[in-house]
Design an enzyme around this catalytic site. Sequence first.
Site, mmCIF file in Angstrom:
data_model
loop_
_atom_site.group_PDB
_atom_site.id
_atom_site.type_symbol
_atom_site.label_atom_id
_atom_site.label_comp_id
_atom_site.label_asym_id
_atom_site.label_seq_id
_atom_site.Cartn_x
_atom_site.Cartn_y
_atom_site.Cartn_z
ATOM 1 C CG HIS A 1 12.157 -4.811 7.690
ATOM 2 N ND1 HIS A 1 11.006 -3.568 7.908
ATOM 3 C CD2 HIS A 1 11.332 -5.891 8.404
ATOM 4 C CE1 HIS A 1 10.344 -4.725 7.769
ATOM 5 N NE2 HIS A 1 9.695 -5.874 8.188
ATOM 6 C CB CYS B 1 33.695 -13.658 8.940
ATOM 7 S SG CYS B 1 34.259 -11.735 8.524
ATOM 8 C CB CYS C 1 36.943 -12.747 5.311
ATOM 9 S SG CYS C 1 35.058 -12.834 5.147
HETATM 10 ZN ZN LIG Z 1 34.020 -11.834 6.747
#
Ligand SMILES: [Zn+2]
Length: 247
Positions: A122, A133, A150
């Site tokens: 898990h 990303c 990002c």
């Molecule tokens: Zn990212």
Amino acid sequence: MGLPDSFLMDRAARIVSQGRVAVLTGAGISVDSGIPDFRSPGGLWTRFSPEEYCTIEAFRDDPVKVWELFFELGRMLGDAKPNAGHLALARLEQQKLVTGVVTQNIDGLHQAAGSKNVIEFHGSGARLACMTCGRVEPSRPVSEVPRCPCGQVMKPDVVLFGEMIPPDALRESRRLARDAACCLVCGTSAQVYPAAAIPRDAQYGGAEIIEVNLKPTGLTGSVTTVFLEGSTTEILPELARLALERA
Ligand SMILES: [Zn+2]
């Protein structure tokens, strides 16, 4: 609670002392480290409904809301230390009797105890991952929702409902189970796939199944060879001691 009958302990120790032991663990082994089973009274699911907080859809819809749960989880895991059960399994691996630990827990306590070959079904609360990303980084204590460079909200690298079990973990665990002479099931009823496949695969390959649980489970009386009733924190250190005496 005390230890099971010494006849049963000796029988289990004899099996473990032969080596090639694949271990499967669940929530029960970490309870004495202060991490309540999510499903138990006082556990996370009594305060955060899993449907509302722990599905991948919920995270996609409102990651900031789902982070309320992750903050709570972080507080719980942050203070936790491995207990005598985790340490006994690590000792058995160091002495070459245990080949690996497959765990359904995300607390990292097997690694903290010194286990090396740990397969996490898990995922792990010790990492953050970006779903956009793919960036993965070690998690750190955060007081705000962490963002990826990002721009996306990062997520603990744990498997939420609706997400796949990591394929590498599945493949590795099945190999471990097939190669095992013994499957040691600790603190889990192993009723849900893919955990349920581990003792059954192992038994199909000729392994003996030892179960350490507080109560009988669906495995007891069907696939289990030796059922040790009681706490993993009490039983595993004694089982390791007896097995290492024989090995
Ligand atoms: Zn990212």
